[in-house]
Design an enzyme around this catalytic site. Structure first.
Site, PDB file in Angstrom:
ATOM      1  N   CYS A 151     -17.411  21.897 -22.166  1.00 32.58           N
ATOM      2  CA  CYS A 151     -18.601  21.280 -21.595  1.00 32.58           C
ATOM      3  C   CYS A 151     -19.388  20.505 -22.653  1.00 32.58           C
ATOM      4  O   CYS A 151     -20.078  19.542 -22.337  1.00 32.58           O
ATOM      5  CB  CYS A 151     -19.494  22.352 -20.998  1.00 32.58           C
ATOM      6  SG  CYS A 151     -18.629  23.870 -20.558  1.00 32.58           S
ATOM      7  N   ALA A 184     -18.328  19.940 -49.656  1.00 26.64           N
ATOM      8  CA  ALA A 184     -19.548  20.390 -50.330  1.00 26.64           C
ATOM      9  C   ALA A 184     -20.674  20.754 -49.366  1.00 26.64           C
ATOM     10  O   ALA A 184     -21.429  21.691 -49.611  1.00 26.64           O
ATOM     11  CB  ALA A 184     -20.022  19.317 -51.308  1.00 26.64           C
TER      12      ALA A 184
END
Lengths: 466, 466
Positions: free
Chosen positions: B326, B201
């Site tokens: 990263c 949702a």
């Protein structure tokens, strides 16, 4: 309208509502993200964890938010059992745990584990010594105990369990203890000594959709897969930050109010406990009268259909719940009442929300007798007449009553009507296939002072004593 | 501030907010209870189920509300696999599924099952024929397929998957198909042909804490234990009625707005796709340019640390996400980019929420080039100078660059600087132990037109072509 079903769910505490509204705006983003919306959600989540940990008495990194108390219990049981697999495959649970614990135990058994259930006395209280014996049994035989589970207090009858004593026995046995604190976390302090703790926010006035699972540092734990990186790998799926913030804020608020409010509600419940047997004939108040939750009382009414009584009270403006089989889709009576070996028919649980006033309780005591009377009248319950039922058949062996195919409380009503038709020492046989009869016929004998002679299949035999 | 991370989570849709507030007052009670508060909650829950079923195109009794999209996927995969145990123990999934599906598949494998991953092309799209072959492989050898899983569209690069074709192949093979529609449910129609469907949702503007799991009638399904009586035995724990009501209302609202809003956002994303490579040197825009979600675009910037770029954009007022290693705590690059064999360094995903206006996108295109430039300057990325790096060591075999212990994008930066120091036909060897190098060094060669010769352990060899 008086809502007396606090033990099922509470409306939102005003503090929870306020916190929820604020954090819907501030905490909707993914707390795992590095952007400002994510960092803001992360700050809210961290602060909520600190608040909740402070209320529970644990370190923040010991506490994971789950999506419900049920999920906290499912994960807690499975994770602790998996983490302790080498110690053994046996769980010890009380017979009156919440169904979430019993379902988790059943899943453990289905996967090849063992489960030992520790029984309770007629007040619903676990015997700490029996619990300690269950911990010891099987040690050294490969049936070592992985985990013990005990609720802080029972959800159906309010009896407080001897958590401190059982915790001491667990420590002695080197077994971690999971405490289901769902019924008490917003109401009372949790005794020390647990290794895992579970709670449910909507029971203390927090929003639905939030549970707590606390795992003490040093407790071996392997969360059931699949997991992800959320909530220390213990509760997969996107965190519900707004609800978590509201849950933590309301836990703190509820606990701040608990002592004063608990004392007030305890007096109201004492009043119900004392007055109901005076006002309503043939009632059994169940649960420990002293060592109990402050706000909860349960009683069972002979010759009453629990669901019909619930509807009668609803029409009179009172919302209560019932552990009678009549109200349950599974058609088996409450496992708690069954373990206590007390009457299940006409069962009513009253659990008062914070703020309940004395006038509401007085009004409840006013309407209850008429509600019970009307249900009994509708069912044709005995009113002391003792006239034998139409179905009764008299033979040399006594009277036989056929209640096959009829649901509770019909078999007990027929028994009560038939017993007046036999002499002292005579025997009534009731034929009944409703599961509840197995509990309610012996319970009726206990209440009425007749001798329960036992059952063979669907035939229950009772000897009239006076 | 512009929030361009809609694919992670959306703020509450106004309709969801309104529905949530109303149902906090009306829907807090236990919908399993018979009293009026419980019946009121049950009515709300039933109405929400009908609304959601209508939006999804299923029967209400096929749809269960779960506590997250992740949980819907976990339960969907486990339940369908268990229900089809007799047909086989193999799952077929695409390599670019959401991690929730891959985690569920990993759990299935850990429990003794098999998993076949179907790869994707460089746009991230599954080849329907390859998928069909994966369904057929192993048939009749005891390695029958229990379940196939395919997302409607990819969450990282937006590529829409050939669900209709794969559904046809599944039907042919007699295998149920689970479609993860999390990224598209509020944005686009779901193709027909699925047996199970999952959604979340908070991706369509509903509240967190609600997922959908739809199981078509006739699909064999055995929910993973423990379960309880809630949500057709597919989602244990107290129902979150207020959130469910808000989720259903906002799903309907989002889908009503989807077509017009999708067309508008598609034009804005087209603009980003076209302009970014013109404005920023050394960029690769990834994902299918046409068969894609309307609101999502992903690109990767050479010689850029994705996390640093994300922070630079955040400072400039734009919230985006990144699939670069990263930024990830696990230090492995996005499995999606990996499966696509495209560059992962300097990766940026832009996903526009409904209502994004053209001026915000223009402003993003204004600030992006300077954000990328500043990160590159900070990292000492090559600006066409081609001067050999200080660490480079020249031998008869060519130049060797030592980037051991350095994280992405350092190895690629060193490679780019070193390649200018070798003649055409000369070889640069890069020593790198960052996991991302395995993806990014070949991807760099592809972008730059050099020959990737392969890797031995941590040594990557590249031959200069021009």
């Amino acid at each position: 309208m008086s809502y007396f079903d606090a033990a099922s769910s509470l409306p939102l505490h005003p503090v929870a509502r306020q916190a929820l509204l604020a954090s819907l705006d501030e905490g909707w983003a993914d707390p795992a993200r590095l952007h400002r919306e994510g960092r803001r959600a992360r700050l809210l989540l961290d602060a909520a964890r600190e608040t909740a940990a402070d209320a529970v008495g644990c370190r923040p990194d010991e506490l994971s938010f789950t999506t419900s108390g049920t999920r906290a219990l499912h994960t807690g049981v499975a994770g602790a059992a998996a983490g302790r697999r080498r110690a053994g495959r046996r769980l010890v649970v009380s017979a009156v745990e919440h169904s979430a614990v019993l379902h988790a135990a059943a899943a453990h058994r289905a996967a090849g584990g063992e489960v030992t259930e520790v029984g309770v006395d007629r007040t619903g209280r676990v015997d700490a010594e029996a619990y300690a014996r269950a911990l010891a049994a099987g040690n050294g035989t490969g049936g070592g105990v992985a985990l013990a589970c005990l609720q802080s207090a029972n959800h159906e009858v309010g009896t407080v369990q001897p958590v401190a004593e059982v915790a001491a026995a667990c420590r002695e046995a080197g077994v971690p203890l999971l405490v289901d604190a769902a019924q008490s976390l917003g109401r009372q302090a949790v005794p020390e000594g647990w290794s895992l703790l579970a709670g449910s926010a909507h029971k203390w006035g927090g929003p639905p959709g939030v549970g707590l699972l606390v795992v003490r540092k040093g407790t071996r734990f392997a969360a059931p897969p699949p997991v992800d990186e959320r909530e220390a790998g213990r509760a997969p799926g996107f965190e519900n930050v707004p609800a978590v913030v509201a849950a933590a804020a309301s836990l703190r608020a509820a606990r701040a109010e608990a002592e004063a409010e608990g004392a007030r509600l305890r007096a109201l419940v004492d009043r119900i406990r004392a007055r109901v047997p005076e006002l309503v004939p043939d009632v059994e108040v169940v649960g420990d009268p002293v060592r109990r939750l402050p706000h909860l009382v349960t009683f069972s009414c002979l010759y009453v259909d629990g669901e019909a009584l619930l509807h009668a009270l609803d029409r009179a403006g009172f919302s209560v719940s019932s552990g009678s089989s009549c109200t349950s889709s599974t058609l088996t009576p409450s496992h708690v009442l069954k373990a206590m070996r007390v009457l299940s028919e006409g069962n009513v649980r009253v659990s008062l929300p914070p703020g309940t006033d004395a006038a509401e309780v007085d009004r409840f005591l006013e309407v209850l007798p008429e509600a019970v009377r009307s249900v009994r009248a509708h069912l044709g319950a005995p009113a002391g007449s003792g006239a034998p039922a139409a179905e009764a058949e008299e033979t040399s062996a006594g009277v036989t009553v056929d209640a096959l195919g009829r649901l509770c409380p019909a078999p007990v009503i027929e028994l009560a009507r038939a017993i007046g038709g036999v002499p002292v020492g005579g025997v009534v046989t009731v034929l009944a296939d409703d599961e509840a009869a197995r509990l309610d016929i012996p319970a009726w004998c206990e209440m009425r002072g007749h001798d329960y002679l036992g059952a063979e299949g669907t035939a229950y035999r009772v000897r009239r004593r006076d």
